[in-house]
Motif scaffolding. Structure first.
Motif, PDB file in Angstrom:
ATOM      1  N   ALA A 143       1.210   8.061   4.446  1.00 19.66           N
ATOM      2  CA  ALA A 143       1.379   6.732   3.877  1.00 19.66           C
ATOM      3  C   ALA A 143       0.040   6.163   3.436  1.00 19.66           C
ATOM      4  CB  ALA A 143       2.017   5.783   4.896  1.00 19.66           C
ATOM      5  N   VAL A 144       0.054   5.429   2.337  1.00 21.76           N
ATOM      6  CA  VAL A 144      -1.098   4.639   1.917  1.00 21.76           C
ATOM      7  C   VAL A 144      -1.076   3.356   2.735  1.00 21.76           C
ATOM      8  CG1 VAL A 144      -2.174   3.378   0.004  1.00 21.76           C
ATOM      9  CG2 VAL A 144      -1.068   5.576  -0.421  1.00 21.76           C
ATOM     10  N   THR A 145      -2.191   3.018   3.369  1.00 20.52           N
ATOM     11  CA  THR A 145      -2.215   1.848   4.243  1.00 20.52           C
ATOM     12  C   THR A 145      -3.065   0.705   3.708  1.00 20.52           C
ATOM     13  OG1 THR A 145      -4.006   2.847   5.528  1.00 20.52           O
ATOM     14  CG2 THR A 145      -1.744   3.216   6.299  1.00 20.52           C
ATOM     15  N   ALA A 146      -3.891   0.961   2.690  1.00 20.11           N
ATOM     16  CA  ALA A 146      -4.701  -0.102   2.080  1.00 20.11           C
ATOM     17  C   ALA A 146      -5.195   0.399   0.735  1.00 20.11           C
ATOM     18  CB  ALA A 146      -5.888  -0.473   2.969  1.00 20.11           C
ATOM     19  N   SER A 147      -5.479  -0.537  -0.169  1.00 20.31           N
ATOM     20  CA  SER A 147      -5.967  -0.138  -1.493  1.00 20.31           C
ATOM     21  C   SER A 147      -6.833  -1.233  -2.091  1.00 20.31           C
ATOM     22  CB  SER A 147      -4.795   0.167  -2.431  1.00 20.31           C
ATOM     23  OG  SER A 147      -4.021  -1.002  -2.668  1.00 20.31           O
ATOM     24  N   ALA A 148      -7.695  -0.833  -3.017  1.00 16.57           N
ATOM     25  CA  ALA A 148      -8.524  -1.771  -3.782  1.00 16.57           C
ATOM     26  C   ALA A 148      -8.600  -1.231  -5.206  1.00 16.57           C
ATOM     27  CB  ALA A 148      -9.924  -1.886  -3.172  1.00 16.57           C
ATOM     28  N   GLU A 149      -8.193  -2.039  -6.177  1.00 16.95           N
ATOM     29  CA  GLU A 149      -8.131  -1.573  -7.555  1.00 16.95           C
ATOM     30  C   GLU A 149      -9.511  -1.539  -8.203  1.00 16.95           C
ATOM     31  OE1 GLU A 149      -5.511  -0.388  -9.106  1.00 16.95           O
ATOM     32  OE2 GLU A 149      -4.256  -0.718  -7.332  1.00 16.95           O
ATOM     33  N   GLY A 150      -9.765  -0.486  -8.984  1.00 12.97           N
ATOM     34  CA  GLY A 150     -11.008  -0.344  -9.731  1.00 12.97           C
ATOM     35  C   GLY A 150     -10.751  -0.508 -11.218  1.00 12.97           C
ATOM     36  N   ALA A 151     -11.704  -1.085 -11.916  1.00 14.28           N
ATOM     37  CA  ALA A 151     -11.516  -1.419 -13.330  1.00 14.28           C
ATOM     38  C   ALA A 151     -11.366  -0.187 -14.220  1.00 14.28           C
ATOM     39  CB  ALA A 151     -12.699  -2.258 -13.823  1.00 14.28           C
ATOM     40  N   ARG A 152     -11.904   0.950 -13.809  1.00 12.65           N
ATOM     41  CA  ARG A 152     -11.881   2.139 -14.659  1.00 12.65           C
ATOM     42  C   ARG A 152     -10.746   3.101 -14.308  1.00 12.65           C
ATOM     43  NH1 ARG A 152     -17.648   4.313 -13.597  1.00 12.65           N
ATOM     44  NH2 ARG A 152     -16.881   6.124 -14.756  1.00 12.65           N
ATOM     45  N   SER A 153      -9.952   2.774 -13.312  1.00 11.06           N
ATOM     46  CA  SER A 153      -8.846   3.646 -12.918  1.00 11.06           C
ATOM     47  C   SER A 153      -7.543   3.148 -13.533  1.00 11.06           C
ATOM     48  CB  SER A 153      -8.688   3.679 -11.393  1.00 11.06           C
ATOM     49  OG  SER A 153      -9.763   4.359 -10.794  1.00 11.06           O
ATOM     50  N   PRO A 154      -6.723   4.063 -14.045  1.00 10.21           N
ATOM     51  CA  PRO A 154      -5.390   3.664 -14.514  1.00 10.21           C
ATOM     52  C   PRO A 154      -4.602   3.054 -13.365  1.00 10.21           C
ATOM     53  CG  PRO A 154      -5.930   5.896 -15.217  1.00 10.21           C
ATOM     54  CD  PRO A 154      -6.973   5.495 -14.224  1.00 10.21           C
ATOM     55  N   PHE A 155      -3.851   1.989 -13.641  1.00 13.52           N
ATOM     56  CA  PHE A 155      -3.082   1.318 -12.601  1.00 13.52           C
ATOM     57  C   PHE A 155      -1.877   2.171 -12.220  1.00 13.52           C
ATOM     58  CE2 PHE A 155       0.368  -1.670 -11.365  1.00 13.52           C
ATOM     59  CZ  PHE A 155      -0.200  -2.104 -10.178  1.00 13.52           C
ATOM     60  N   LEU A 156      -1.678   2.366 -10.932  1.00 16.41           N
ATOM     61  CA  LEU A 156      -0.540   3.129 -10.425  1.00 16.41           C
ATOM     62  C   LEU A 156       0.253   2.249  -9.470  1.00 16.41           C
ATOM     63  CD1 LEU A 156      -2.253   6.570  -9.706  1.00 16.41           C
ATOM     64  CD2 LEU A 156      -0.586   6.082 -11.489  1.00 16.41           C
ATOM     65  N   ASP A 157       1.335   1.659  -9.980  1.00 16.36           N
ATOM     66  CA  ASP A 157       2.085   0.739  -9.132  1.00 16.36           C
ATOM     67  C   ASP A 157       2.890   1.457  -8.056  1.00 16.36           C
ATOM     68  OD1 ASP A 157       3.917   1.899 -10.794  1.00 16.36           O
ATOM     69  OD2 ASP A 157       4.796   0.037 -11.531  1.00 16.36           O
ATOM     70  N   ASP A 158       3.035   2.791  -8.183  1.00  7.93           N
ATOM     71  CA  ASP A 158       3.784   3.519  -7.154  1.00  7.93           C
ATOM     72  C   ASP A 158       2.878   4.120  -6.083  1.00  7.93           C
ATOM     73  OD1 ASP A 158       2.713   5.243  -8.958  1.00  7.93           O
ATOM     74  OD2 ASP A 158       4.517   6.414  -9.314  1.00  7.93           O
ATOM     75  N   ILE A 159       1.560   3.892  -6.192  1.00  5.51           N
ATOM     76  CA  ILE A 159       0.667   4.226  -5.077  1.00  5.51           C
ATOM     77  C   ILE A 159       0.153   2.910  -4.521  1.00  5.51           C
ATOM     78  CG2 ILE A 159      -1.429   5.396  -4.330  1.00  5.51           C
ATOM     79  CD1 ILE A 159      -1.058   7.445  -6.384  1.00  5.51           C
ATOM     80  N   ALA A 160       0.815   2.439  -3.502  1.00  9.63           N
ATOM     81  CA  ALA A 160       0.521   1.148  -2.894  1.00  9.63           C
ATOM     82  C   ALA A 160       0.800   1.278  -1.408  1.00  9.63           C
ATOM     83  CB  ALA A 160       1.398   0.060  -3.516  1.00  9.63           C
ATOM     84  N   PRO A 161       0.315   0.343  -0.600  1.00  8.48           N
ATOM     85  CA  PRO A 161       0.612   0.424   0.832  1.00  8.48           C
ATOM     86  C   PRO A 161       2.092   0.655   1.090  1.00  8.48           C
ATOM     87  CG  PRO A 161      -1.004  -1.280   0.441  1.00  8.48           C
ATOM     88  CD  PRO A 161      -0.577  -0.786  -0.913  1.00  8.48           C
ATOM     89  N   GLY A 162       2.369   1.708   1.845  1.00  6.57           N
ATOM     90  CA  GLY A 162       3.741   2.089   2.131  1.00  6.57           C
ATOM     91  C   GLY A 162       4.169   3.355   1.413  1.00  6.57           C
ATOM     92  N   PHE A 163       3.453   3.750   0.367  1.00  6.45           N
ATOM     93  CA  PHE A 163       3.794   4.954  -0.376  1.00  6.45           C
ATOM     94  C   PHE A 163       3.735   6.163   0.546  1.00  6.45           C
ATOM     95  CE2 PHE A 163       3.932   7.851  -3.919  1.00  6.45           C
ATOM     96  CZ  PHE A 163       3.061   8.873  -3.612  1.00  6.45           C
TER      97      PHE A 163
END
Length: 264
Positions: free
Chosen positions: A118-138
């Motif tokens: 499971a993904v337990t935490a995340s921080a978005e970076g400006a140069r990474s494509p947004f992945l809404d299905d990789i989020a806490p709980g995935f």
């Protein structure tokens, strides 16, 4: 799917039924009537009515004007508490955000939760494509993401084999590894490299890398850090990615140990 053979002898059936009701309502964003809930949960209408009223009183479901029920705000509160508990001390989140700002890549923490990745935490970076299905709980695609590979690499071959049999090796893209043999070779290469990677295996055009933050004998205390980026950047900057990811992992480990000391 619940395993009937694993049912505890002291199972409190009213609690089990209430959770089934909550799960059914949660899977129906348009809402369900009491009769619909009863049918889906294989309960009598009278029993369902009592369960729904209790859940509504506690704020876990809400009755709308048309008589249907949807999930209540208490669910969101419990989710936020869960994410906060998994993320760890505030300093851990700060370390993640600093890494994302420094590199421009989105960063993720992952661990085993109930035996699942499971993904337990995340921080978005400006140069990474947004992945809404990789989020806490995935908790899918462990064989196709660097985060999942880093965790799978901490298991014994037998444990990995059981995990893959239980959760499968879904082909997310044409380059996803879909056999245990291919994954074993890939994990071995990652161990030699000092960093697990994947390129286009979870999303075409995207790459990710991961390293271990905490290597604990207890499977559920192991923690890994991953980052994602355009695949082209992995091709040209793998050594830089490994250096920065390793440094960020040290910062996360220090933040985690500091938070544990403060609460001891």
């Amino acid at each position: 799917m619940r395993d009937p053979l694993a049912e505890p002898s002291d199972l409190i059936r009213s609690v089990s039924r209430a959770l089934r009701v909550l799960e059914s309502v949660g899977r129906a964003p348009r809402g369900l009537t009491v009769k619909q809930i009863a049918r889906r949960c294989e309960l009598t209408v009278a029993t369902t009515y009592h369960l729904v009223r209790t859940l509504a009183y506690e704020g876990y479901v809400i009755r709308r004007e048309d008589g249907t029920y949807i999930v209540g705000l208490e669910i969101a509160d419990r989710y936020r508490e869960l994410v906060s508990a998994f993320r760890g001390p505030p300093a851990v989140g700060d370390a993640l955000r600093r890494a994302a700002i420094d590199t421009g890549y989105s960063h993720y923490l992952g661990r085993f939760v109930g035996g699942r990745i499971a993904v337990t935490a995340s921080a978005e970076g400006a140069r990474s494509p947004f992945l809404d299905d990789i989020a806490p709980g995935f908790d899918e695609g462990g064989h196709a993401t660097a985060l999942g590979k880093a965790l799978l690499a901490t298991l014994t071959p037998d444990q990995r084999g059981r995990y893959l049999r239980d959760y499968g090796m879904r082909p997310f893209t044409p380059t996803t590894l879909t056999t245990p043999e291919a994954l074993e070779a890939d994990l071995a290469a990652g161990e030699r490299r000092g960093m697990q990677i994947e390129m286009g295996q979870f999303r075409q055009g995207l790459a990710s890398a991961a390293v271990v933050v905490v290597a604990d004998r207890d499977m559920e205390r192991r923690l890994v850090l991953a980052c994602s980026m355009p695949a082209a950047e992995m091709l040209t900057s793998a050594r830089v990615v490994r250096a920065k990811l390793t440094a960020a992992a040290r910062n996360v480990a220090e933040a985690l140990s500091g938070g544990e000391s403060a609460t001891a």
